[in-house]
Design a protein around this motif. Sequence first.
Motif, PDB file in Angstrom:
ATOM      1  N   ALA A   1      -6.878   4.580  -2.709  1.00 18.92           N
ATOM      2  CA  ALA A   1      -5.666   3.838  -2.355  1.00 18.92           C
ATOM      3  C   ALA A   1      -4.904   3.476  -3.619  1.00 18.92           C
ATOM      4  O   ALA A   1      -5.488   3.017  -4.597  1.00 18.92           O
TER       5      ALA A   1
ATOM      6  N   MET B   1      -2.470   7.074  -0.013  1.00 18.25           N
ATOM      7  CA  MET B   1      -3.909   7.300   0.061  1.00 18.25           C
ATOM      8  C   MET B   1      -4.170   8.788  -0.120  1.00 18.25           C
ATOM      9  O   MET B   1      -3.483   9.612   0.474  1.00 18.25           O
TER      10      MET B   1
ATOM     11  N   LEU C   1       0.875  -1.168   0.000  1.00 17.71           N
ATOM     12  CA  LEU C   1       0.000   0.000   0.000  1.00 17.71           C
ATOM     13  C   LEU C   1       0.910   1.214   0.000  1.00 17.71           C
ATOM     14  O   LEU C   1       1.648   1.451   0.950  1.00 17.71           O
TER      15      LEU C   1
ATOM     16  N   THR D   1      -1.852   0.996  -4.713  1.00 19.79           N
ATOM     17  CA  THR D   1      -1.016  -0.116  -4.275  1.00 19.79           C
ATOM     18  C   THR D   1      -0.126  -0.569  -5.424  1.00 19.79           C
ATOM     19  O   THR D   1      -0.296  -0.129  -6.565  1.00 19.79           O
TER      20      THR D   1
ATOM     21  N   SER E   1      -8.201  -0.421   6.293  1.00 22.96           N
ATOM     22  CA  SER E   1      -7.072   0.348   6.810  1.00 22.96           C
ATOM     23  C   SER E   1      -7.529   1.401   7.808  1.00 22.96           C
ATOM     24  O   SER E   1      -8.620   1.958   7.700  1.00 22.96           O
TER      25      SER E   1
END
Length: 176
Positions: free
Chosen positions: A118, A93, A90, A120, A165
């Motif tokens: 997000a 954000m 990750l 990743t 998260s």
Amino acid sequence: MKQTFELFSVLIVVALTASAGQVLAEDWTGGYVGLSFGYADADGLGGSSGDDTAFGAHVGYDQDFGAFVLGGELEYNRLSLNLSQSQGSLDSMTRLKLRGGYDFGSALGYVVVGAARAETSVDSDTAAVYGIGIAYPIGENFVISGEALRQDFDDVTRSTGGLDSNVFNLRTTFRF
């Protein structure tokens, strides 16, 4: 992690209750920019998880309506959470948040709702973000604050399934 989120929530309520007796109201109207530093934790299917520090920047605007404050904010957090079980990482954000809160005089307690994106190493996804925060002014233009935010993403790891998260940020902000 749920216990940490609940503990942070209780601490914010206690701080807000303690500051409720203050009679001087703060004017929260105006734009602001700031930096944040915190902790991020992510949990997914199949034992994939990770936690690490988070840092970033935010920009926003608040409108003070007396006891109620409403505002909007754009926030970016850089992360480096390597998820276990070879599920990727990750990386960041970005959040677009609506903030609404109560002016307790010497502090602002608020809730957050909005959208989070997000990024990743495998994919990207957009999900809802929600949370709570407290802001305390230091002088005329500086504010320190803390936020606890939650996001639940779908299909951003190598296996199918979601990634939940939590991000806990300490923030310093310059208001203009």
